[in-house]
Scaffold this motif. Structure first.
Motif, PDB file in Angstrom:
ATOM      1  N   GLN A 197       5.833  -1.905 106.352  1.00 29.47           N
ATOM      2  CA  GLN A 197       5.335  -2.165 106.880  1.00 29.47           C
ATOM      3  C   GLN A 197       5.367  -2.128 108.617  1.00 29.47           C
ATOM      4  O   GLN A 197       5.822  -3.525 109.333  1.00 29.47           O
ATOM      5  N   VAL A 198       5.245  -1.067 109.498  1.00 30.01           N
ATOM      6  CA  VAL A 198       6.223  -0.734 110.345  1.00 30.01           C
ATOM      7  C   VAL A 198       5.064  -0.989 111.167  1.00 30.01           C
ATOM      8  O   VAL A 198       3.557  -0.919 111.041  1.00 30.01           O
ATOM      9  N   GLU A 199       5.297  -1.900 112.463  1.00 30.38           N
ATOM     10  CA  GLU A 199       4.380  -2.185 114.058  1.00 30.38           C
ATOM     11  C   GLU A 199       3.629  -1.476 114.396  1.00 30.38           C
ATOM     12  O   GLU A 199       4.804   0.086 114.250  1.00 30.38           O
ATOM     13  N   ALA A 200       2.485  -1.400 114.531  1.00 31.25           N
ATOM     14  CA  ALA A 200       2.099   0.252 115.348  1.00 31.25           C
ATOM     15  C   ALA A 200       1.535   0.651 114.321  1.00 31.25           C
ATOM     16  O   ALA A 200       0.874   1.332 114.785  1.00 31.25           O
ATOM     17  N   SER A 201       1.729   1.345 113.507  1.00 27.76           N
ATOM     18  CA  SER A 201       1.730   1.827 112.101  1.00 27.76           C
ATOM     19  C   SER A 201      -0.029   1.151 111.387  1.00 27.76           C
ATOM     20  O   SER A 201      -0.185   0.357 110.926  1.00 27.76           O
ATOM     21  N   PHE A 202      -0.811   2.184 110.688  1.00 27.41           N
ATOM     22  CA  PHE A 202      -1.334   2.345 109.827  1.00 27.41           C
ATOM     23  C   PHE A 202      -1.367   1.166 108.623  1.00 27.41           C
ATOM     24  O   PHE A 202      -0.043   2.071 107.939  1.00 27.41           O
ATOM     25  N   THR A 203      -1.719   0.031 107.757  1.00 28.94           N
ATOM     26  CA  THR A 203      -0.813  -0.456 107.104  1.00 28.94           C
ATOM     27  C   THR A 203      -2.829  -1.042 106.498  1.00 28.94           C
ATOM     28  O   THR A 203      -3.501  -0.613 106.951  1.00 28.94           O
ATOM     29  N   GLN A 204      -3.503  -1.226 105.002  1.00 28.18           N
ATOM     30  CA  GLN A 204      -4.400  -1.584 104.640  1.00 28.18           C
ATOM     31  C   GLN A 204      -4.868  -2.894 105.600  1.00 28.18           C
ATOM     32  O   GLN A 204      -4.327  -3.826 105.032  1.00 28.18           O
ATOM     33  N   PRO A 205      -5.594  -3.488 106.227  1.00 28.69           N
ATOM     34  CA  PRO A 205      -5.689  -5.485 106.210  1.00 28.69           C
ATOM     35  C   PRO A 205      -6.041  -6.083 105.645  1.00 28.69           C
ATOM     36  O   PRO A 205      -5.386  -6.989 105.718  1.00 28.69           O
ATOM     37  N   ASN A 206      -6.769  -5.915 104.537  1.00 32.06           N
ATOM     38  CA  ASN A 206      -7.287  -6.417 103.437  1.00 32.06           C
ATOM     39  C   ASN A 206      -6.434  -6.605 101.933  1.00 32.06           C
ATOM     40  O   ASN A 206      -6.220  -6.035 101.367  1.00 32.06           O
ATOM     41  N   ALA A 207      -5.433  -7.537 102.513  1.00 32.18           N
ATOM     42  CA  ALA A 207      -4.194  -6.561 100.650  1.00 32.18           C
ATOM     43  C   ALA A 207      -4.478  -7.146  99.660  1.00 32.18           C
ATOM     44  O   ALA A 207      -4.266  -6.745  98.670  1.00 32.18           O
ATOM     45  N   GLY A 208      -5.180  -8.596  98.949  1.00 31.49           N
ATOM     46  CA  GLY A 208      -5.239  -7.968  97.842  1.00 31.49           C
ATOM     47  C   GLY A 208      -6.454  -8.127  97.258  1.00 31.49           C
ATOM     48  O   GLY A 208      -6.390  -7.391  96.178  1.00 31.49           O
ATOM     49  N   VAL A 209      -7.436  -7.025  98.457  1.00 31.73           N
ATOM     50  CA  VAL A 209      -8.273  -5.931  98.382  1.00 31.73           C
ATOM     51  C   VAL A 209      -6.912  -4.273  98.060  1.00 31.73           C
ATOM     52  O   VAL A 209      -8.013  -4.113  97.204  1.00 31.73           O
ATOM     53  N   CYS A 210      -6.333  -4.129  98.481  1.00 28.10           N
ATOM     54  CA  CYS A 210      -5.860  -3.271  98.887  1.00 28.10           C
ATOM     55  C   CYS A 210      -5.081  -3.561  97.226  1.00 28.10           C
ATOM     56  O   CYS A 210      -4.944  -2.641  96.071  1.00 28.10           O
ATOM     57  N   GLU A 211      -4.636  -4.490  97.000  1.00 26.62           N
ATOM     58  CA  GLU A 211      -4.180  -4.338  95.057  1.00 26.62           C
ATOM     59  C   GLU A 211      -5.505  -3.630  93.882  1.00 26.62           C
ATOM     60  O   GLU A 211      -5.230  -3.519  92.801  1.00 26.62           O
ATOM     61  N   SER A 212      -6.521  -4.597  94.356  1.00 28.40           N
ATOM     62  CA  SER A 212      -7.619  -3.749  92.936  1.00 28.40           C
ATOM     63  C   SER A 212      -7.252  -2.373  93.537  1.00 28.40           C
ATOM     64  O   SER A 212      -8.099  -2.048  92.749  1.00 28.40           O
ATOM     65  N   MET A 213      -7.763  -1.791  94.486  1.00 26.89           N
ATOM     66  CA  MET A 213      -7.798  -0.227  94.692  1.00 26.89           C
ATOM     67  C   MET A 213      -6.555   0.480  93.869  1.00 26.89           C
ATOM     68  O   MET A 213      -6.629   1.237  93.752  1.00 26.89           O
ATOM     69  N   LEU A 214      -5.812  -0.165  94.107  1.00 31.47           N
ATOM     70  CA  LEU A 214      -4.311   0.432  93.447  1.00 31.47           C
ATOM     71  C   LEU A 214      -4.543   0.205  92.005  1.00 31.47           C
ATOM     72  O   LEU A 214      -4.463   1.569  91.678  1.00 31.47           O
ATOM     73  N   SER A 215      -4.843  -0.767  91.090  1.00 26.59           N
ATOM     74  CA  SER A 215      -4.962  -1.009  89.686  1.00 26.59           C
ATOM     75  C   SER A 215      -6.497  -0.332  89.573  1.00 26.59           C
ATOM     76  O   SER A 215      -5.246   0.411  88.401  1.00 26.59           O
ATOM     77  N   TRP A 216      -7.451  -0.159  90.881  1.00 28.26           N
ATOM     78  CA  TRP A 216      -7.701   0.780  89.975  1.00 28.26           C
ATOM     79  C   TRP A 216      -8.032   2.138  89.973  1.00 28.26           C
ATOM     80  O   TRP A 216      -8.331   3.011  88.757  1.00 28.26           O
ATOM     81  N   ALA A 217      -7.655   3.034  90.944  1.00 27.04           N
ATOM     82  CA  ALA A 217      -6.738   4.105  90.504  1.00 27.04           C
ATOM     83  C   ALA A 217      -5.712   4.401  90.050  1.00 27.04           C
ATOM     84  O   ALA A 217      -5.669   5.241  89.129  1.00 27.04           O
ATOM     85  N   VAL A 218      -4.682   3.806  89.428  1.00 29.75           N
ATOM     86  CA  VAL A 218      -3.835   3.640  88.491  1.00 29.75           C
ATOM     87  C   VAL A 218      -4.301   4.038  87.122  1.00 29.75           C
ATOM     88  O   VAL A 218      -3.962   4.607  85.868  1.00 29.75           O
ATOM     89  N   ASN A 219      -5.298   2.700  86.899  1.00 32.32           N
ATOM     90  CA  ASN A 219      -6.430   2.357  86.069  1.00 32.32           C
ATOM     91  C   ASN A 219      -6.873   4.243  85.297  1.00 32.32           C
ATOM     92  O   ASN A 219      -7.460   4.547  83.995  1.00 32.32           O
ATOM     93  N   ASN A 220      -7.321   4.353  86.114  1.00 30.57           N
ATOM     94  CA  ASN A 220      -8.198   5.547  86.334  1.00 30.57           C
ATOM     95  C   ASN A 220      -7.669   7.206  86.780  1.00 30.57           C
ATOM     96  O   ASN A 220      -8.684   8.302  86.041  1.00 30.57           O
ATOM     97  N   SER A 221      -6.423   6.804  86.269  1.00 32.89           N
ATOM     98  CA  SER A 221      -5.686   7.848  86.090  1.00 32.89           C
ATOM     99  C   SER A 221      -4.584   7.948  85.569  1.00 32.89           C
ATOM    100  O   SER A 221      -4.215   8.474  85.193  1.00 32.89           O
ATOM    101  N   LYS A 222      -4.323   7.337  83.666  1.00 40.09           N
ATOM    102  CA  LYS A 222      -3.454   6.937  83.074  1.00 40.09           C
ATOM    103  C   LYS A 222      -3.337   7.738  81.872  1.00 40.09           C
ATOM    104  O   LYS A 222      -2.664   8.338  81.669  1.00 40.09           O
ATOM    105  N   ASN A 223      -4.377   8.961  81.745  1.00 39.11           N
ATOM    106  CA  ASN A 223      -4.658   9.757  80.546  1.00 39.11           C
ATOM    107  C   ASN A 223      -4.231  11.109  81.325  1.00 39.11           C
ATOM    108  O   ASN A 223      -4.801  12.525  80.287  1.00 39.11           O
ATOM    109  N   ASN A 224      -4.424  11.513  82.898  1.00 35.84           N
ATOM    110  CA  ASN A 224      -3.908  12.829  83.403  1.00 35.84           C
ATOM    111  C   ASN A 224      -3.414  13.208  83.116  1.00 35.84           C
ATOM    112  O   ASN A 224      -3.567  14.923  82.929  1.00 35.84           O
TER     113      ASN A 224
END
Length: 360
Positions: free
Chosen positions: A177-204
């Protein structure tokens, strides 16, 4: 409830209110039950920016009220625990050194869940070797990386980035994560978002196209569900971080193209050829899914029409208003299979949403 009330009851009430608003705003669509992913009540922000205010011989972090009047920040409960630990220690160093204090305008903090921190000091003056030597001593004392910025000047004490670790469904991913570049500010919720996206595309199956990939935040964990991934991003710094992160995580089925979504749409339609795609043979891809995480303006009409060609769409939105407008078009051809509310920004009106759509 007040903005200063960080109790469990206060948080649950604001989350309930936010969910009610989203349900009302999307009532025109046939939605499945909205999945809600809450935030921690405190210490959830990994990054923050503070103006500084000088009064005689004392400098403080400040924010501004609605009347643009500064008020001192002595604690920041929404900031990470590490940020709160560093804030008073850094401020003491600033107030003890006229060299650090003079014409200091802003302080930015970037922290991680794994204990790394990067602090940027922004000035209205040229920075000298003497300043750099002082910053190096602060780095050693506080065990953080420091960057100095002023007009047309950027001095690194050592690194310009931190390495974050995201835990997604039993696996850890490392992110530069580079200074002054965009990153998701809420890391805990970001982990939830990543897990949700992976779970909902497992069979694609098939291949994935991702637009607006940033530093590869979603790209890395999603890659496990697809044969190949082609991701686009226009910002040079983000592309470089994405390439770094792909190598750091030993992932071999991702290619990055540095171009905007509009440009890639033109390439897909054969309207234009781009040298930046010369390393990619689009004919080799069999896309089953498109992932989009657009800016607040949402998808432009042409990109919206591009998404409708795909059997599966994963749409992450930071602006429910533009998401609603885009869905009015997309649902002409697709059915909403899942809808999620991610509380990235507690105690504010902002809502992050995720939508899974499948072609009718």
């Amino acid at each position: 409830m007040t903005v200063n009330d960080f109790s469990a009851a206060s948080y649950q009430q604001q989350l309930h209110d936010k969910l009610s608003r989203i349900q009302k705003d999307f009532a025109e669509f046939s939605l499945p039950e909205i999945q809600v992913y809450p935030s921690a009540e405190k210490h959830y922000r990994m990054r923050a920016e503070f103006r500084v205010w000088h009064q005689q011989d004392v400098t403080n972090y400040v924010m501004f009220d609605e009347a643009k009047r500064p008020y001192a920040i002595h604690e920041f409960p929404v900031g990470s625990a590490l940020m709160n630990q560093l804030m008073p220690n850094l401020l003491a160093e600033i107030n003890a050194s006229e060299l650090l204090r003079h014409k200091l305008y802003q302080v930015d903090f970037l922290t991680t869940q794994r204990g790394e921190a990067l602090i940027t000091l922004i000035y209205h003056k040229p920075l000298t070797d003497e300043w750099l030597a002082k910053a190096k001593s602060i780095k050693q004392k506080l065990d953080v990386d420091i960057i100095g910025r002023s007009r047309k000047q950027r001095l690194l004490v050592e690194r310009d980035h931190v390495i974050e670790r995201m835990h997604v469904l039993g696996r850890d991913y490392l992110y530069q994560q580079v200074e002054a570049s965009f990153t998701q500010p809420n890391a805990g919720v970001c982990e939830s978002m990543l897990s949700w996206a992976v779970n909902n595309s497992k069979n694609n199956g098939g291949d994935l196209l991702e637009l607006y990939c940033g530093n590869g935040n979603f790209t890395l964990p999603l890659s496990q569900n697809f044969s190949k991934v082609l991701a686009t991003e226009v910002a040079k710094t983000s592309v470089e971080s994405a390439q770094f992160n792909i190598a750091k995580n030993n992932i071999e089925n991702i290619q990055i193209a540095r171009m905007s979504s509009e440009e890639f749409s033109q390439a897909m339609d054969g309207v234009r050829e781009f040298n930046r795609l010369r390393h990619v043979n689009l004919a080799d891809y069999h896309f089953s899914t498109i992932f989009v995480d657009p800016p607040r303006a949402g998808l432009d009409p042409h990109t919206t029409s591009i998404t409708q060609r795909f059997d599966n769409i994963i749409y992450i939105s930071c602006n429910p208003a533009t998401l609603r407008e885009n869905l009015r078009t997309i649902t002409e051809t697709h059915t909403i299979k899942a809808f999620a509310l991610f509380d990235q920004f507690p105690y504010t009106h902002h809502a992050e949403c995720g939508v899974i759509l499948q072609k009718k």
